[in-house]
Design an enzyme around this catalytic site. Structure first.
Site, PDB file in Angstrom:
ATOM      1  N   CYS A  16      -1.695  -3.714  -9.791  1.00  0.00           N
ATOM      2  CA  CYS A  16      -2.814  -3.461 -10.731  1.00  0.00           C
ATOM      3  C   CYS A  16      -4.149  -4.038 -10.162  1.00  0.00           C
ATOM      4  CB  CYS A  16      -2.340  -4.077 -12.258  1.00  0.00           C
ATOM      5  SG  CYS A  16      -3.254  -3.426 -13.491  1.00  0.00           S
ATOM      6  N   HIS A  39       3.383  -2.406 -13.137  1.00  0.00           N
ATOM      7  CA  HIS A  39       3.670  -3.769 -12.852  1.00  0.00           C
ATOM      8  C   HIS A  39       5.262  -3.954 -12.671  1.00  0.00           C
ATOM      9  CE1 HIS A  39      -0.084  -5.744 -14.284  1.00  0.00           C
ATOM     10  NE2 HIS A  39      -0.364  -4.707 -14.672  1.00  0.00           N
ATOM     11  N   GLU A  45       6.361  -6.739 -11.536  1.00  0.00           N
ATOM     12  CA  GLU A  45       6.854  -7.910 -11.643  1.00  0.00           C
ATOM     13  C   GLU A  45       7.242  -7.920 -13.108  1.00  0.00           C
ATOM     14  OE1 GLU A  45       3.966  -6.845 -11.634  1.00  0.00           O
ATOM     15  OE2 GLU A  45       2.525  -8.215 -13.005  1.00  0.00           O
TER      16      GLU A  45
END
Lengths: 236, 70
Positions: free
Chosen positions: A84, A192, A194
């Site tokens: 991002c 994302h 993560e």
């Protein structure tokens, strides 16, 4: 496997990236003022709003003291992952081609997206499934590159992830969601990963990227999804 | 410095403004583009192009124009 996660003023997904990477190896936060990256096997440039997104997202972060070291790390073949805002920073730093523009819908948009894996041969994707479900949340995610650059990148397999049909809400050219450098050791993507590392988050597909990185660095035998995966030494 | 989105690259900000003006009764509005104005005092104007290339604009997606006061 030791991940370093860069933290700029305004980064907000640095801790989540550290926690996610910590499921796959050791992970440590690296402050934006640090210039010594010795001891790290890979660097993650996380999401957020570094330096308030002033001027253009990533434009100021590119000049943080740590970024010169990140560039050197990448030049030496180290794995660098930008997520991002991290993707925006890597584009501004010219470590990745293209630029990220305001979403075509004009909004900050937060939604789960399905990505197609377009190149499973990079050090970041060898453990990835063909379709990945990841959350995306951004206002400046419309990746753009001039036609000739895009054509060359397609030729070289630098388009690593695309939004699946109907998922490209930000208007990226050619549905591009993630790209890698010509050498393959720098990857940036908007969604994302993560935030997709536990069943509680609705998807664990993000782990496959981190596991790929570990496999590439360690050349170890890993058991992923019930299958033994044979790794190759980094750079092999 | 005037920083403009490069021609041919979609400008959602400009489009949003273009759609908003008729809603207020202003007709005949076309080709709206939104950019940035950067004002600064500088000792050496010869450095301005490099400042634009390296930081103030992203030449891949933006054009810049330097306007010096007379």
């Amino acid at each position: 496997m030791r991940f370093g996660v860069i933290s700029f003023p305004g980064s907000c997904d640095d801790l989540d990236a550290k926690l996610a990477a910590g499921r796959v190896g050791e992970a440590e936060i690296v402050p934006h003022t640090q210039t010594d990256l010795r001891g790290f096997d890979s660097i993650i440039v996380p999401g957020g709003f570094s330096y308030g997104d002033y001027l253009r997202p990533g434009a100021i972060a590119r000049f943080a003291p740590v970024m010169e070291s990140v560039s050197a790390f990448a030049r030496e073949g180290g794995l660098v992952l930008g997520i991002c805002n991290g993707f925006q920073v890597l584009c501004e730093a010219r470590l990745l081609p293209g630029a990220l523009l305001r979403n075509v819908n004009g909004h900050f948009t937060c939604r789960q997206v399905t990505l197609e894996l377009c190149n499973g041969g990079t050090p970041f994707t060898r453990c990835c499934p063909p379709l990945l479900s990841l959350p995306a949340k951004h206002a400046f995610g419309r990746w753009y590159a001039p036609a000739q650059t895009l054509a060359e990148m397609r030729e070289r397999g630098q388009i690593v992830f695309r939004y699946a049909p109907g998922e490209n809400f930000n208007g990226s050219i050619d549905d591009v969601a993630g790209v890698c450098s010509a050498e393959g050791n720098v990857l940036g993507l908007m969604p994302h990963l993560e935030h997709a590392v536990d069943q509680l988050m609705g998807s664990t597909h993000g782990l496959s990227v981190l596991q790929s990185m570990r496999l590439s660095v360690e050349g170890a035998r890993l058991r992923i999804g019930g299958v033994d995966v044979e790794g190759k030494a980094a750079g092999a | 410095m005037l920083i403009r989105p490069k021609a041919g690259i979609l400008d959602p900000q400009g489009l949003a403004v273009e759609r908003a003006l008729p809603a207020l009764g202003f007709g005949g509005v076309r080709e709206v583009h939104v950019g940035r104005l950067i004002e600064l005092e500088v000792a050496d104007v010869a450095q301005l192009p490099q400042m634009c290339e390296q930081l103030l604009a992203n030449p891949l997606i933006e054009d810049y124009e330097i306007i010096a006061p007379a």
